[in-house]
Design an enzyme around this catalytic site. Sequence first.
Site, PDB file in Angstrom:
ATOM      1  N   ASP A  35      38.587  -3.276 -15.532  1.00 46.35           N
ATOM      2  CA  ASP A  35      38.415  -3.875 -16.852  1.00 46.35           C
ATOM      3  C   ASP A  35      39.639  -4.745 -17.132  1.00 46.35           C
ATOM      4  O   ASP A  35      40.741  -4.442 -16.676  1.00 46.35           O
ATOM      5  CB  ASP A  35      38.292  -2.797 -17.933  1.00 46.35           C
ATOM      6  CG  ASP A  35      36.980  -2.033 -17.861  1.00 46.35           C
ATOM      7  OD1 ASP A  35      35.952  -2.650 -17.517  1.00 46.35           O
ATOM      8  OD2 ASP A  35      36.979  -0.829 -18.154  1.00 46.35           O
ATOM      9  N   ASP A  44      30.051  -5.648 -18.063  1.00 42.74           N
ATOM     10  CA  ASP A  44      29.775  -5.008 -19.357  1.00 42.74           C
ATOM     11  C   ASP A  44      29.147  -5.992 -20.339  1.00 42.74           C
ATOM     12  O   ASP A  44      28.284  -5.619 -21.136  1.00 42.74           O
ATOM     13  CB  ASP A  44      31.063  -4.431 -19.955  1.00 42.74           C
ATOM     14  CG  ASP A  44      31.676  -3.346 -19.090  1.00 42.74           C
ATOM     15  OD1 ASP A  44      30.931  -2.680 -18.343  1.00 42.74           O
ATOM     16  OD2 ASP A  44      32.907  -3.178 -19.152  1.00 42.74           O
TER      17      ASP A  44
END
Length: 179
Positions: free
Chosen positions: A135, A153
């Site tokens: 991330d 995402d």
Amino acid sequence: MPNTSAKAASDTQTAPPMHRPLRWLWLALAVIVLDLATKYAASAWLNYAEPVEVLPFFNLTLLHNTGAAFSFLAGHPGWQRWFFALVAIGASIALTVWLSRLKADEKLLAISLPLIIGGALGNLYDRLVHGYVVDFLSFHVAGWYYPAFNIADIGITLGAAGLIWESIFGERRRRKGDG
């Protein structure tokens, strides 16, 4: 006066199948390629957990997530890696089957399903290769930080939003004949 709701229901059931619905899988591939490329760049250029301010409310911050969304189950000893991998594989197969059965008037679903598939497979790659998901997109305001996320995402979120939109408004649109 004829029963228009019964006619609308029969019209949606008899809508012709979508011509070559699996052609929309190019969108899943685009999400996967963009996701993996940006994760590679973030991993190469950023130092772990050191924010790089881009805007006053947005940082690039390299983080590794062994859990799911919002680091759900991240603190467990490792079984979640394989659990989330199985979920991603199962969901991708189920969504691909769903995609293959779409009707001609279900274009929003034809976009939404591959977005979710691409996101699931992008994060699956990370889980299988690294044991965690990379991330790096971090938004914040007034000292509150939204959990970091990635392009996969975004694909999953946009796809889920499309599914929700379609579940709320799709049938109504088809009944009106705007399908």
